[in-house]
Design a protein around this motif. Structure first.
Motif, PDB file in Angstrom:
ATOM      1  N   ILE A   1     -20.573   0.674 -16.932  1.00  0.00           N
ATOM      2  CA  ILE A   1     -21.568   1.055 -16.819  1.00  0.00           C
ATOM      3  C   ILE A   1     -22.750   1.711 -16.741  1.00  0.00           C
ATOM      4  O   ILE A   1     -23.360   1.087 -16.944  1.00  0.00           O
ATOM      5  CB  ILE A   1     -21.408   1.195 -14.675  1.00  0.00           C
ATOM      6  CG1 ILE A   1     -20.457   0.033 -14.215  1.00  0.00           C
ATOM      7  CG2 ILE A   1     -22.787   0.907 -14.219  1.00  0.00           C
ATOM      8  CD1 ILE A   1     -20.126   0.313 -12.770  1.00  0.00           C
TER       9      ILE A   1
ATOM     10  N   GLU B   1     -23.196  -0.015 -20.065  1.00  0.00           N
ATOM     11  CA  GLU B   1     -22.979  -1.883 -20.073  1.00  0.00           C
ATOM     12  C   GLU B   1     -24.502  -1.735 -18.927  1.00  0.00           C
ATOM     13  O   GLU B   1     -25.879  -2.806 -19.635  1.00  0.00           O
ATOM     14  CB  GLU B   1     -22.348  -3.087 -20.216  1.00  0.00           C
ATOM     15  CG  GLU B   1     -21.331  -2.372 -21.071  1.00  0.00           C
ATOM     16  CD  GLU B   1     -20.660  -3.227 -20.685  1.00  0.00           C
ATOM     17  OE1 GLU B   1     -19.875  -4.534 -19.377  1.00  0.00           O
ATOM     18  OE2 GLU B   1     -18.961  -3.048 -21.168  1.00  0.00           O
ATOM     19  N   TRP B   2     -24.985  -0.752 -17.716  1.00  0.00           N
ATOM     20  CA  TRP B   2     -26.507  -1.458 -17.000  1.00  0.00           C
ATOM     21  C   TRP B   2     -26.964  -0.626 -17.358  1.00  0.00           C
ATOM     22  O   TRP B   2     -28.190  -0.939 -17.544  1.00  0.00           O
ATOM     23  CB  TRP B   2     -25.547  -1.335 -15.886  1.00  0.00           C
ATOM     24  CG  TRP B   2     -26.285  -1.506 -14.320  1.00  0.00           C
ATOM     25  CD1 TRP B   2     -27.772  -1.727 -15.156  1.00  0.00           C
ATOM     26  CD2 TRP B   2     -26.136  -1.454 -13.427  1.00  0.00           C
ATOM     27  NE1 TRP B   2     -28.288  -1.883 -13.375  1.00  0.00           N
ATOM     28  CE2 TRP B   2     -27.290  -1.357 -12.967  1.00  0.00           C
ATOM     29  CE3 TRP B   2     -25.136  -0.454 -12.434  1.00  0.00           C
ATOM     30  CZ2 TRP B   2     -27.368  -1.315 -11.035  1.00  0.00           C
ATOM     31  CZ3 TRP B   2     -25.173  -0.982 -11.080  1.00  0.00           C
ATOM     32  CH2 TRP B   2     -25.817  -1.295 -10.859  1.00  0.00           C
ATOM     33  N   PHE B   3     -26.952   0.661 -17.905  1.00  0.00           N
ATOM     34  CA  PHE B   3     -27.943   1.626 -18.205  1.00  0.00           C
ATOM     35  C   PHE B   3     -28.127   1.814 -19.460  1.00  0.00           C
ATOM     36  O   PHE B   3     -28.966   2.982 -19.506  1.00  0.00           O
ATOM     37  CB  PHE B   3     -27.469   2.875 -17.841  1.00  0.00           C
ATOM     38  CG  PHE B   3     -27.097   3.580 -15.867  1.00  0.00           C
ATOM     39  CD1 PHE B   3     -27.519   2.364 -14.920  1.00  0.00           C
ATOM     40  CD2 PHE B   3     -26.377   4.067 -15.959  1.00  0.00           C
ATOM     41  CE1 PHE B   3     -27.698   2.044 -13.576  1.00  0.00           C
ATOM     42  CE2 PHE B   3     -25.827   4.626 -13.801  1.00  0.00           C
ATOM     43  CZ  PHE B   3     -26.417   3.211 -13.317  1.00  0.00           C
TER      44      PHE B   3
ATOM     45  N   LEU C   1     -16.776   3.328 -15.093  1.00  0.00           N
ATOM     46  CA  LEU C   1     -18.302   3.856 -14.890  1.00  0.00           C
ATOM     47  C   LEU C   1     -18.322   4.327 -15.699  1.00  0.00           C
ATOM     48  O   LEU C   1     -19.666   3.906 -16.666  1.00  0.00           O
ATOM     49  CB  LEU C   1     -17.971   5.467 -13.999  1.00  0.00           C
ATOM     50  CG  LEU C   1     -18.564   6.114 -12.941  1.00  0.00           C
ATOM     51  CD1 LEU C   1     -19.349   5.154 -11.920  1.00  0.00           C
ATOM     52  CD2 LEU C   1     -18.335   7.388 -12.503  1.00  0.00           C
TER      53      LEU C   1
ATOM     54  N   PHE D   1     -12.556   6.035 -13.610  1.00  0.00           N
ATOM     55  CA  PHE D   1     -13.555   6.612 -14.466  1.00  0.00           C
ATOM     56  C   PHE D   1     -13.970   5.496 -15.464  1.00  0.00           C
ATOM     57  O   PHE D   1     -14.916   6.201 -16.262  1.00  0.00           O
ATOM     58  CB  PHE D   1     -12.477   8.358 -15.026  1.00  0.00           C
ATOM     59  CG  PHE D   1     -12.996   8.720 -13.648  1.00  0.00           C
ATOM     60  CD1 PHE D   1     -14.025   9.512 -13.149  1.00  0.00           C
ATOM     61  CD2 PHE D   1     -11.710   9.173 -13.316  1.00  0.00           C
ATOM     62  CE1 PHE D   1     -14.286  10.119 -12.851  1.00  0.00           C
ATOM     63  CE2 PHE D   1     -12.057   9.860 -11.982  1.00  0.00           C
ATOM     64  CZ  PHE D   1     -13.121  10.487 -11.613  1.00  0.00           C
TER      65      PHE D   1
END
Lengths: 117, 144
Positions: free
Chosen positions: B93, B96-98, B90, B87
């Motif tokens: 992510i 850092e990604w979205f 997530l 969790f």
């Protein structure tokens, strides 16, 4: 390949693992009868299933990549090891590939034995 | 002129604890600790589960060696570690990604707003989800 690409693959592997590991934990460990799930009969029935073989292979690849990349990140923050980053990376790649080969061998060997058991 | 203070900012693993850390720093520390535990378990798990290749006796013997209440409790701790790592991962992510929950860039006008004001609700939300999953897994573990 650039370092940032490897890092991005690490994120993708993490996201895939969230789903695969979530499935694995819920259906093997939490739901149903755990003792029955880990009996040889049940394990053998999963071992011969091609769908489970694909699942385990993906699991093996993503878990090893994510795990060993993460381990490398931690190790390379130690200054003494950061000086030898190529050696650290090479050792981790050899270990990771070795575990992948062993895991894949077990996967295919179990497909044959599972049919007997 | 006074000599500038030199800080060692390459502490490696020693930098994981100590200091006046906020909630996110503890989340980072726990993420790494659980990550290390999980990767060590993964290596063990590959060897333990491959026992099935050597037939039913070898499988039952291996399962017997890693069975019992102590291993069952350790297994629950492992699920707790994986749940936390999953969790919180997530959340990382998402950030850092979205680029979620970072907030819009703004001028530094008092009262200052840092990106933590936007990120903390995501952390708390993820921890609530992780806690709920752990309660569900405890129920799954206690019922045979």
């Amino acid at each position: 390949m650039k370092e940032s690409r490897f890092w991005f693959l690490f994120l993708i592997a993490g996201l895939v693992l969230f789903l695969l590991l979530g499935y694995h934990i819920v259906f093997i460990h939490l739901l149903g009868n755990y003792e029955a799930n880990i009996s040889f009969q049940s394990v053998a029935s999963r071992s011969v299933s091609p769908a489970y073989a694909v699942f385990y292979l993906l699991f093996l690849v993503f878990a090893l990549y994510h795990g060993f990349y993460g381990l490398r990140t931690i190790l390379l923050e130690i200054e003494a090891l950061a000086r030898h980053h190529r050696t650290v990376t090479a050792i981790l790649v050899v270990l990771g590939v070795g575990l992948f080969v062993y895991g894949t061998w077990a996967l295919f060997a179990a497909m044959k034995i599972g049919a007997v058991g | 002129m006074a000599k500038p203070v030199q800080y060692n900012n390459r502490l490696g693993m020693k930098g994981w604890w100590g200091g006046r850390y906020g909630l996110e720093r503890w989340a980072y520390f726990l993420h790494r600790l659980t990550g290390l535990v999980i990767v060590l378990y993964l290596i063990l798990h590959i060897f333990v589960t491959s026992a099935r290749v050597f037939g039913p006796e070898a499988w039952e013997a291996t399962m017997g060696a890693v069975g019992g209440p102590v291993f069952r409790f350790l297994e629950y701790l492992l699920i707790a570690a994986i749940t936390y790592h999953g969790f919180n991962g997530l959340r990382l992510i998402f950030i850092e990604w979205f680029g979620w929950s970072l907030g819009r860039p703004r001028r530094p006008i008092y009262p200052y707003v840092t990106s933590l004001h936007h990120q903390r609700p995501l952390l708390i939300g993820m921890m609530i989800l992780a806690f709920l999953f752990l309660v569900f897994s405890a129920w799954g573990f206690l019922t045979p």
